[in-house]
Write an enzyme that holds these catalytic residues in place. Structure first.
Site, short mmCIF file in Angstrom:
data_model
loop_
_atom_site.label_atom_id
_atom_site.label_comp_id
_atom_site.label_asym_id
_atom_site.label_seq_id
_atom_site.Cartn_x
_atom_site.Cartn_y
_atom_site.Cartn_z
N LYS A 75 0.83 -1.21 0.00
CA LYS A 75 0.00 0.00 0.00
C LYS A 75 0.86 1.26 0.00
O LYS A 75 0.65 2.17 -0.81
CB LYS A 75 -0.93 0.01 1.21
CG LYS A 75 -1.89 1.19 1.24
CD LYS A 75 -2.34 1.54 2.63
CE LYS A 75 -1.28 2.30 3.38
NZ LYS A 75 -1.74 2.79 4.71
N ASP B 226 -6.15 0.83 0.85
CA ASP B 226 -6.16 0.86 2.31
C ASP B 226 -7.54 0.42 2.78
O ASP B 226 -8.35 -0.08 1.99
CB ASP B 226 -5.80 2.26 2.82
CG ASP B 226 -6.86 3.30 2.49
OD1 ASP B 226 -7.83 2.98 1.76
OD2 ASP B 226 -6.73 4.44 2.97
#
Length: 206
Positions: A119, A137
């Site tokens: 991420k 996320d």
């Protein structure tokens, strides 16, 4: 897959053209530090800490030479400060030793840095360098499921599904569309469907 996916993406593109990261930063180094600090912490809190941090450590070389206890003192109000201090020092030293002091632009290279997972690597690559990647996320994961973009069980599966529907030229922005929509409208506990611009196309509205 939601049959109205195209309409939803078109709405985001038309109505969230100025969507961008809410972290304060001036260059790839500062962005990398801020994103590492932001894990399980609000952007608002991170933005309160980073001005003093960047005065003390204005570049990756200064941070690579820092002492653990000094870094920890500056970020002690952030969640998991011990782990993040270690990650920041490790990241800086790796960038200096392996990448000539420059934050890399490739996701695979970014993932080699301590404290930088998939991420975080996608955020830095897309925000700092405009790479066509989508960071997933918790907000993006939730919104992608609610809008019928993905049924993926993991962030990577959701990322792959989003890559399959979001045009290449829109992917760097799409992360911001979805994260801000999830943060302020399609919230976890009480989604504000009455304020949602794509509610009519949303399979989860009921």
């Amino acid at each position: 897959m939601n049959k109205d996916t195209g309409k939803i993406l078109a709405w985001f593109k038309a109505n969230m053209a100025d969507a961008k990261s809410e972290l304060d930063f001036r260059n790839p180094y500062e962005l990398t530090v801020a994103v590492i600090l932001s894990a399980q912490c609000t952007d608002k809190r991170v933005n309160m800490v980073t001005p003093a941090f960047f005065r003390q450590y204005p570049d990756v070389y200064a941070l690579a030479a820092a002492r653990m206890e000094d870094v920890l003192e500056l970020i002690k109000s952030i969640s998991f400060p011990n782990n993040k201090a270690a990650h920041l020092l490790g990241m800086a030293k790796t960038v200096v030793e392996e990448f000539g002091g420059e934050i890399p632009s490739e996701v695979s290279q970014l993932e080699r840095l301590p404290g930088v997972g998939r991420k975080t690597a996608n955020v830095v690559a897309s925000v700092a360098y405009g790479a066509p990647v989508i960071a997933v996320d918790t907000h993006v994961f939730r919104v992608a499921h609610r809008l019928g973009f993905s049924e993926g069980k993991s962030p990577l599966e959701v990322e792959e599904d989003l890559n399959g529907i979001v045009p290449l030229e829109d992917r760097a922005e799409a992360h911001h569309w979805l994260i801000l929509h999830g943060r302020y409208v399609c919230t976890a506990r009480k989604p504000k469907c009455g304020e949602c611009g794509v509610a009519e196309f949303c399979p989860s509205r009921k």
